[in-house]
Motif scaffolding. Structure first.
Motif, PDB file in Angstrom:
ATOM      1  N   GLN A  65     -14.676  10.877  -9.817  1.00 60.89           N
ATOM      2  CA  GLN A  65     -15.616   9.876 -10.331  1.00 60.89           C
ATOM      3  C   GLN A  65     -15.313   8.463  -9.866  1.00 60.89           C
ATOM      4  O   GLN A  65     -16.056   7.531 -10.171  1.00 60.89           O
ATOM      5  CB  GLN A  65     -15.616   9.928 -11.860  1.00 60.89           C
ATOM      6  CG  GLN A  65     -16.145  11.242 -12.418  1.00 60.89           C
ATOM      7  CD  GLN A  65     -15.955  11.345 -13.908  1.00 60.89           C
ATOM      8  OE1 GLN A  65     -14.854  11.566 -14.396  1.00 60.89           O
ATOM      9  NE2 GLN A  65     -17.043  11.178 -14.659  1.00 60.89           N
ATOM     10  N   GLY A  66     -14.221   8.271  -9.131  1.00 54.90           N
ATOM     11  CA  GLY A  66     -13.872   6.962  -8.604  1.00 54.90           C
ATOM     12  C   GLY A  66     -12.576   7.046  -7.835  1.00 54.90           C
ATOM     13  O   GLY A  66     -11.790   7.991  -8.012  1.00 54.90           O
ATOM     14  N   ILE A  67     -12.339   6.069  -6.956  1.00 52.38           N
ATOM     15  CA  ILE A  67     -11.084   6.029  -6.194  1.00 52.38           C
ATOM     16  C   ILE A  67     -10.440   4.664  -6.339  1.00 52.38           C
ATOM     17  O   ILE A  67     -11.109   3.649  -6.500  1.00 52.38           O
ATOM     18  CB  ILE A  67     -11.295   6.358  -4.699  1.00 52.38           C
ATOM     19  CG1 ILE A  67     -12.221   5.333  -4.038  1.00 52.38           C
ATOM     20  CG2 ILE A  67     -11.816   7.769  -4.528  1.00 52.38           C
ATOM     21  CD1 ILE A  67     -12.322   5.491  -2.525  1.00 52.38           C
ATOM     22  N   SER A  68      -9.121   4.666  -6.286  1.00 58.00           N
ATOM     23  CA  SER A  68      -8.352   3.422  -6.294  1.00 58.00           C
ATOM     24  C   SER A  68      -7.430   3.436  -5.088  1.00 58.00           C
ATOM     25  O   SER A  68      -6.593   4.337  -4.950  1.00 58.00           O
ATOM     26  CB  SER A  68      -7.540   3.298  -7.585  1.00 58.00           C
ATOM     27  OG  SER A  68      -6.889   2.045  -7.653  1.00 58.00           O
ATOM     28  N   ILE A  69      -7.604   2.483  -4.202  1.00 53.34           N
ATOM     29  CA  ILE A  69      -6.856   2.456  -2.951  1.00 53.34           C
ATOM     30  C   ILE A  69      -5.438   1.959  -3.207  1.00 53.34           C
ATOM     31  O   ILE A  69      -5.246   0.851  -3.716  1.00 53.34           O
ATOM     32  CB  ILE A  69      -7.550   1.559  -1.918  1.00 53.34           C
ATOM     33  CG1 ILE A  69      -8.968   2.051  -1.638  1.00 53.34           C
ATOM     34  CG2 ILE A  69      -6.746   1.512  -0.616  1.00 53.34           C
ATOM     35  CD1 ILE A  69      -9.783   1.119  -0.763  1.00 53.34           C
ATOM     36  N   GLY A  70      -4.473   2.769  -2.876  1.00 54.43           N
ATOM     37  CA  GLY A  70      -3.071   2.377  -2.969  1.00 54.43           C
ATOM     38  C   GLY A  70      -2.580   1.943  -1.599  1.00 54.43           C
ATOM     39  O   GLY A  70      -2.209   2.783  -0.773  1.00 54.43           O
ATOM     40  N   THR A  71      -2.591   0.649  -1.347  1.00 55.37           N
ATOM     41  CA  THR A  71      -2.295   0.155   0.001  1.00 55.37           C
ATOM     42  C   THR A  71      -0.840   0.388   0.411  1.00 55.37           C
ATOM     43  O   THR A  71      -0.547   0.472   1.602  1.00 55.37           O
ATOM     44  CB  THR A  71      -2.611  -1.348   0.105  1.00 55.37           C
ATOM     45  OG1 THR A  71      -1.872  -2.059  -0.906  1.00 55.37           O
ATOM     46  CG2 THR A  71      -4.095  -1.594  -0.085  1.00 55.37           C
ATOM     47  N   ASN A  72       0.070   0.497  -0.557  1.00 56.52           N
ATOM     48  CA  ASN A  72       1.475   0.680  -0.200  1.00 56.52           C
ATOM     49  C   ASN A  72       1.686   1.993   0.532  1.00 56.52           C
ATOM     50  O   ASN A  72       2.219   2.039   1.653  1.00 56.52           O
ATOM     51  CB  ASN A  72       2.344   0.641  -1.463  1.00 56.52           C
ATOM     52  CG  ASN A  72       2.223  -0.667  -2.213  1.00 56.52           C
ATOM     53  OD1 ASN A  72       1.705  -1.644  -1.695  1.00 56.52           O
ATOM     54  ND2 ASN A  72       2.693  -0.681  -3.448  1.00 56.52           N
ATOM     55  N   ASP A  73       1.268   3.105  -0.084  1.00 48.58           N
ATOM     56  CA  ASP A  73       1.451   4.415   0.550  1.00 48.58           C
ATOM     57  C   ASP A  73       0.498   4.608   1.726  1.00 48.58           C
ATOM     58  O   ASP A  73       0.861   5.219   2.733  1.00 48.58           O
ATOM     59  CB  ASP A  73       1.249   5.531  -0.475  1.00 48.58           C
ATOM     60  CG  ASP A  73       2.502   5.778  -1.300  1.00 48.58           C
ATOM     61  OD1 ASP A  73       3.600   5.712  -0.734  1.00 48.58           O
ATOM     62  OD2 ASP A  73       2.373   6.015  -2.509  1.00 48.58           O
ATOM     63  N   LEU A  74      -0.724   4.103   1.598  1.00 48.34           N
ATOM     64  CA  LEU A  74      -1.682   4.255   2.694  1.00 48.34           C
ATOM     65  C   LEU A  74      -1.146   3.608   3.962  1.00 48.34           C
ATOM     66  O   LEU A  74      -1.250   4.170   5.066  1.00 48.34           O
ATOM     67  CB  LEU A  74      -3.023   3.625   2.303  1.00 48.34           C
ATOM     68  CG  LEU A  74      -4.163   3.775   3.319  1.00 48.34           C
ATOM     69  CD1 LEU A  74      -4.527   5.235   3.523  1.00 48.34           C
ATOM     70  CD2 LEU A  74      -5.396   2.965   2.880  1.00 48.34           C
ATOM     71  N   THR A  75      -0.538   2.441   3.822  1.00 48.13           N
ATOM     72  CA  THR A  75       0.003   1.729   4.984  1.00 48.13           C
ATOM     73  C   THR A  75       1.156   2.493   5.609  1.00 48.13           C
ATOM     74  O   THR A  75       1.214   2.675   6.834  1.00 48.13           O
ATOM     75  CB  THR A  75       0.467   0.315   4.582  1.00 48.13           C
ATOM     76  OG1 THR A  75      -0.645  -0.418   4.065  1.00 48.13           O
ATOM     77  CG2 THR A  75       1.053  -0.422   5.782  1.00 48.13           C
ATOM     78  N   GLN A  76       2.091   2.946   4.789  1.00 46.75           N
ATOM     79  CA  GLN A  76       3.261   3.615   5.365  1.00 46.75           C
ATOM     80  C   GLN A  76       2.885   4.938   6.024  1.00 46.75           C
ATOM     81  O   GLN A  76       3.490   5.328   7.024  1.00 46.75           O
ATOM     82  CB  GLN A  76       4.341   3.814   4.307  1.00 46.75           C
ATOM     83  CG  GLN A  76       4.068   4.837   3.242  1.00 46.75           C
ATOM     84  CD  GLN A  76       5.300   5.062   2.354  1.00 46.75           C
ATOM     85  OE1 GLN A  76       6.394   4.586   2.656  1.00 46.75           O
ATOM     86  NE2 GLN A  76       5.120   5.802   1.272  1.00 46.75           N
ATOM     87  N   LEU A  77       1.876   5.616   5.512  1.00 47.89           N
ATOM     88  CA  LEU A  77       1.487   6.895   6.112  1.00 47.89           C
ATOM     89  C   LEU A  77       0.640   6.707   7.359  1.00 47.89           C
ATOM     90  O   LEU A  77       0.720   7.510   8.291  1.00 47.89           O
ATOM     91  CB  LEU A  77       0.737   7.737   5.084  1.00 47.89           C
ATOM     92  CG  LEU A  77       1.583   8.201   3.886  1.00 47.89           C
ATOM     93  CD1 LEU A  77       0.730   8.895   2.850  1.00 47.89           C
ATOM     94  CD2 LEU A  77       2.715   9.114   4.354  1.00 47.89           C
ATOM     95  N   LEU A  78      -0.158   5.644   7.394  1.00 49.94           N
ATOM     96  CA  LEU A  78      -0.956   5.376   8.590  1.00 49.94           C
ATOM     97  C   LEU A  78      -0.100   4.849   9.736  1.00 49.94           C
ATOM     98  O   LEU A  78      -0.332   5.177  10.899  1.00 49.94           O
ATOM     99  CB  LEU A  78      -2.067   4.369   8.276  1.00 49.94           C
ATOM    100  CG  LEU A  78      -3.268   4.894   7.490  1.00 49.94           C
ATOM    101  CD1 LEU A  78      -4.178   3.746   7.087  1.00 49.94           C
ATOM    102  CD2 LEU A  78      -4.063   5.913   8.322  1.00 49.94           C
ATOM    103  N   LEU A  79       0.895   4.030   9.407  1.00 55.57           N
ATOM    104  CA  LEU A  79       1.724   3.409  10.441  1.00 55.57           C
ATOM    105  C   LEU A  79       3.050   4.133  10.658  1.00 55.57           C
ATOM    106  O   LEU A  79       3.813   3.771  11.557  1.00 55.57           O
ATOM    107  CB  LEU A  79       1.999   1.939  10.082  1.00 55.57           C
ATOM    108  CG  LEU A  79       0.762   1.033   9.965  1.00 55.57           C
ATOM    109  CD1 LEU A  79       1.189  -0.390   9.623  1.00 55.57           C
ATOM    110  CD2 LEU A  79      -0.046   1.042  11.251  1.00 55.57           C
ATOM    111  N   GLY A  80       3.339   5.123   9.812  1.00 55.07           N
ATOM    112  CA  GLY A  80       4.585   5.875   9.982  1.00 55.07           C
ATOM    113  C   GLY A  80       5.813   5.059   9.661  1.00 55.07           C
ATOM    114  O   GLY A  80       6.850   5.215  10.307  1.00 55.07           O
ATOM    115  N   VAL A  81       5.713   4.183   8.634  1.00 51.43           N
ATOM    116  CA  VAL A  81       6.819   3.294   8.272  1.00 51.43           C
ATOM    117  C   VAL A  81       7.196   3.524   6.813  1.00 51.43           C
ATOM    118  O   VAL A  81       6.336   3.456   5.930  1.00 51.43           O
ATOM    119  CB  VAL A  81       6.426   1.810   8.456  1.00 51.43           C
ATOM    120  CG1 VAL A  81       7.598   0.911   8.078  1.00 51.43           C
ATOM    121  CG2 VAL A  81       5.996   1.556   9.880  1.00 51.43           C
ATOM    122  N   ASP A  82       8.479   3.820   6.569  1.00 52.67           N
ATOM    123  CA  ASP A  82       8.951   3.967   5.196  1.00 52.67           C
ATOM    124  C   ASP A  82       8.995   2.585   4.552  1.00 52.67           C
ATOM    125  O   ASP A  82       9.745   1.722   4.982  1.00 52.67           O
ATOM    126  CB  ASP A  82      10.347   4.600   5.207  1.00 52.67           C
ATOM    127  CG  ASP A  82      10.836   4.963   3.808  1.00 52.67           C
ATOM    128  OD1 ASP A  82      10.275   4.422   2.836  1.00 52.67           O
ATOM    129  OD2 ASP A  82      11.774   5.768   3.698  1.00 52.67           O
TER     130      ASP A  82
END
Length: 776
Positions: A667-684
């Motif tokens: 019913q809705g989404i909340s963007i978590g930029t912390n994990d999204l960034t590390q998974l897209l860029l491959g950075v812990d």
């Protein structure tokens, strides 16, 4: 005794009457450095004024032993006492002769805009090496008549009775007979640029922004930074800041004004946002000016400067200078990443063995290799933290920002460089740590917040101060603004902010305060489910009750395997790193704890609180979501019409699967930029040394956010954002609003600057639409 002292006439024997700030400024003015003219309303004036207030004088004559009998752990009582004292001061009448003298002095400048700067002097060994200037703020004044002068003067004085300052006097054992508070009055001019100059053994640093300097002190901008080599005065490196707004004097209307409406914010032109505020000419002028000061005052001080405009002629002025090194001894120790804003001074407590945590005293600076979430109950009693590992979005940084304490992360070898018990000054803005001489009360472990601003902790007294700013000129915004929380003891400090609810209730951090160091699964195996459930329900109800009917987005447990080493449960996977057995996958594998959470949420609903929404973390597949949705329906949570089931949009697979998620019931989404960034860029994101690579503003990340917003709009569901990106990089808020973000959720310390950023973004869109309409 004299009432007023002019800066260029202050003598050494006047030091106690004019305060440290005015005294040091007068010393450099008398040596022909460019300092704005000014005069000081002496400390004796305040003392005499207090003596005329009989009821007030009895209360504050000897505060630690007075009839106040303050309970420093009772913040509500402190707020009430502080409010009563300040009301009495502001309602009292100043002597007519005093006002007449001040008005005559002001009229010699023929200026309508004034600034009243508090200038302390406390002749106490207990504060010999403490910087207390951050306890009081300067007040702005539009001079129209004597009433404006009286209002500004009493506003400056009355800050002594802020709740956080009453707490400070109690800790320091200071009675009011020891406090000399003078007020430096100076004319205020329009400014081209303003900023700071800092000198220490590690080098020189210049910060700059457009307009008045309050844009920096209030945390509205990320200033330009210029690093200067002390030996040559050559610029070694410079970084362009993020300067979307600036402040100027409000000369659009006349008449008496409140102190905060003398200045107004305005949006900088895009071309100026991309330019350095200090032109090469004035940068060199400032370097030459400060070179002379360093020779005279030593290589450890800070000054504030401004380029003022008088009769269309720009002039560089020094507006404030700190005590020299001989009076505030500081030695640069180490540098990391500034992860939570503010400054604090206290004794270090270095953790090299987890068993030391059992003896952790309160009000110390906690120094450790790494801080895991299970340390939360201990962090709450610390005044600042320093870690060797971690980045800006590490748990240590997030916890510090929520608790409102300064933090420095990724400070390599901190536990070996810093000695246990030595007194430190932590700068959570620059990431620098200094060693200072221990003061008389330092061995007790008592620490102090040294300075703040808008980004200072939401501690005692701060809510009232923030609300007073909100009542002045907060524009209406259409985008919902929410806060991220986890600690119920912060509810009362945050609930009165003009927020639209809690956009992220971190259940795993909330639960740490009730688990007694044991994994929830252990409670269940030991037959203590009822006791744990009661605790869980009580915690969630606190949030639901405080913010009702505003929504609370409860994020279900999202522990990573390696974050809770002391739990020692069989469920704890040996896997290490940024992923581990986390999110909804862990519910599929071991549903018992998730069932307990759902039972707790149902109990909250049955108690009459229907404002809880459920946010599922780290969802990898539609199958995982469907499993959780089935559990939610079985728990009968969906029988309440207000209930909603959302997911965190942080695993990149959601970019491809969102339509399928919506079909499955999201019913809705909340963007978590912390994990999204590390998974897209491959950075812990826990690896602070990769801070430059971990970029939440990276085109890839921004493109992903834009795609999620577009897909959510097409699917007809709301899209929020609750990661650190909007707070750390407010420049992206323009794009989020333009793309149609439904809501933004940030830490409480970032609330005010985010509010203004949203308002500016919305106004820009309205203006653009109006212009297009005119073209038609």
């Amino acid at each position: 005794m004299d009432k007023l002292y002019w800066l260029d006439q202050i003598k050494p024997q006047d030091r106690a009457q004019v305060g440290e700030k005015a005294f040091h400024l007068s010393k450099i003015k008398q040596r022909s450095y460019p300092v704005l003219p000014g005069f000081v309303v002496s400390a004796s004036v305040l003392r005499e004024f207090l003596e005329t207030l009989n009821s007030l004088q009895v209360l504050v004559a000897d505060l630690p032993n007075s009839s106040l009998h303050l309970d420093i752990s009772n913040w509500r009582q402190l707020q009430q006492v502080a409010s009563r004292l300040r009301q009495q001061m502001n309602a009292a009448t100043l002597p007519p002769q005093l006002l007449s003298t001040i008005v005559q002095a002001v009229q010699t400048w023929d200026k309508k805009y004034l600034i009243f700067r508090p200038s302390f002097s406390i002749p106490s060994k207990k504060l010999a090496n403490s910087n207390i200037s951050g306890l009081l703020e300067s007040q702005f004044c539009y001079f129209d008549d004597e009433k404006a002068i009286a209002h500004a003067l009493k506003q400056t004085w009355s800050q002594i009775f802020r709740a956080k300052n009453l707490l400070y006097w109690q800790h320091a054992g200071i009675n009011f007979q020891q406090i000399n508070l003078a007020v430096l009055v100076q004319p205020l001019h329009h400014a081209i640029a303003s900023g700071l100059f800092s000198a220490n053994s590690a080098g020189w640093e210049i910060q700059a922004t457009w307009g008045l300097g309050i844009a920096i002190s209030w945390g509205d901008v990320q200033p330009d930074v210029h690093y200067i080599k002390p030996e040559t005065g050559i610029i070694q490196e410079q970084q362009l800041g993020n300067k979307m707004i600036a402040y100027r004097l409000d000369d659009t209307t006349s008449g008496a004004r409140s102190d905060h409406t003398t200045v107004v914010a305005y949006q900088l032109e895009e071309i100026k946002q991309k330019q350095y505020a200090l032109s090469p000419e004035y940068l060199q002028q400032l370097i030459q000016l400060t070179t002379g000061l360093v020779k005279e005052r030593g290589n450890n001080f800070t000054l504030k400067w401004t380029i003022s405009v008088e009769m269309d002629s720009p002039t560089l002025y020094i507006t404030q200078v700190s005590s020299p090194q001989s009076e505030v001894a500081q030695q640069f120790l180490i540098k990391g990443l500034g992860a939570a804003t503010g400054h604090a001074m206290a004794n270090a407590f270095v953790i090299t063995n987890p068993k030391q945590l059992e003896q952790l005293p309160s009000q110390v600076i906690l120094v450790a290799s790494v801080i895991t979430p299970e340390w939360l109950p201990l962090i709450q009693n610390s005044i600042a933290i320093i870690t060797e590992q971690g980045g800006l979005t590490s748990h240590a940084a997030i916890l510090a920002r929520e608790l409102g304490i300064p933090a420095v992360v990724n400070a390599s070898q901190a536990t070996s460089v810093i000695q246990n018990g030595e007194r430190l000054l932590v700068d959570g803005d620059t990431g620098e740590v200094y060693r200072v001489e221990a003061c008389e009360w330092g061995h007790k472990g008592v620490g102090e917040p040294v300075s703040g601003g808008k980004g200072s902790p939401l501690g005692l007294g701060a809510v009232g101060e923030l609300n007073s700013k909100f009542q002045i000129s907060l524009p209406v915004i259409a985008t919902q603004l929410l806060v991220n929380l986890s600690q119920s003891n912060l509810i009362e400090q945050v609930q009165n902010l003009p927020v639209d609810g809690v956009g992220l209730l971190r259940s795993e951090l909330m639960a740490l305060s009730i688990l007694d160091g044991q994994h929830p699964k252990t409670w269940l195996e030991q037959g203590r489910k009822k006791q744990l459930l009661e605790r869980w329900i009580e915690q969630v109800i606190r949030f639901a009750r405080a913010f009702a009917p505003k929504p609370i987005f409860y994020r279900a447990l999202d522990w990573r395997s390696h974050e809770l080493p002391s739990f020692n449960h069989s469920l704890q996977s040996p896997l290490q790193g940024m992923l581990g057995n986390r999110g909804t996958f862990s519910y599929v594998e071991n549903p018992e704890v998730f069932d307990l959470e759902l039972t707790a949420l149902l109990a909250v609903q049955n108690a009459g609180y229907h404002n809880i929404r459920l946010l599922l973390p780290f969802v990898r597949t539609v199958e995982e979501f469907s499993f959780c949705r089935q559990k939610v329906e079985q728990a009968k949570l969906t029988l309440v019409s207000q209930f909603q089931l959302w997911i965190m949009a942080e695993v990149p697979s959601v970019l491809f699967l969102l339509p399928d998620y919506v079909k499955a019931g999201v019913q809705g989404i909340s963007i978590g930029t912390n994990d999204l960034t590390q998974l897209l860029l491959g950075v812990d994101r826990e690896q602070g040394q990769l801070a430059k690579v971990f970029d939440e503003c990276h085109p890839v990340v921004m493109s992903a956010i834009a795609q999620l917003l577009k897909m959510a709009k097409q699917a007809g569901i709301p899209c929020s954002i609750c990661g650190q990106a909007p707070a750390l990089y407010p420049e992206i808020i323009d794009q989020l609003v333009e793309w149609g973000i439904s809501s933004i959720s940030v830490e409480p310390e970032a609330f005010l600057r985010t509010y203004h950023a949203i308002a500016r973004a919305e106004q820009r869109l309205i203006l653009a639409a109006a212009r297009r309409q005119l073209e038609i």
